[in-house]
Motif scaffolding. Structure first.
Motif: not given
Length: 82
Positions: A2-3, A21-27, A72-80
């Motif tokens: 989703i991120r 959806l609401s923004q809160a639900r997406v959050s 692969p695992p982490g492919f869609y992860e958001v990096s800070e």
């Protein structure tokens, strides 16, 4: 996943509007462990023009196509960014 859709569309609000959806639900979907519904997975696929297919989000519900490869695992992860 989703991120990644939020990143693709630019904001949680934009994804929320395209999913009805609401923004809160997406959050909540971005920060929680519970899986999203099949409807949300299909909505993300549509909102991202299949960049993020439903079978990436819910492989338990949507079989991946022949030749389809899960990222692969982490492919869609958001990096800070510091």
């Amino acid at each position: 996943m989703i991120r990644a859709a939020v990143r693709h569309l630019g904001s949680q609000g934009k994804l929320a509007r395209s999913l009805g959806l609401s923004q809160a639900r997406v959050s909540q979907l971005c920060s929680s462990v519970p899986r999203c519904s099949a409807e949300v997975a299909l909505g993300v696929e549509k909102a991202t023009a299949s960049t993020i297919p439903a079978w990436h989000i819910r492989p338990d519900l949507f079989p991946h196509p022949p030749g389809g490869v899960l990222p692969p695992p982490g492919f869609y992860e958001v990096s800070e960014v510091a």
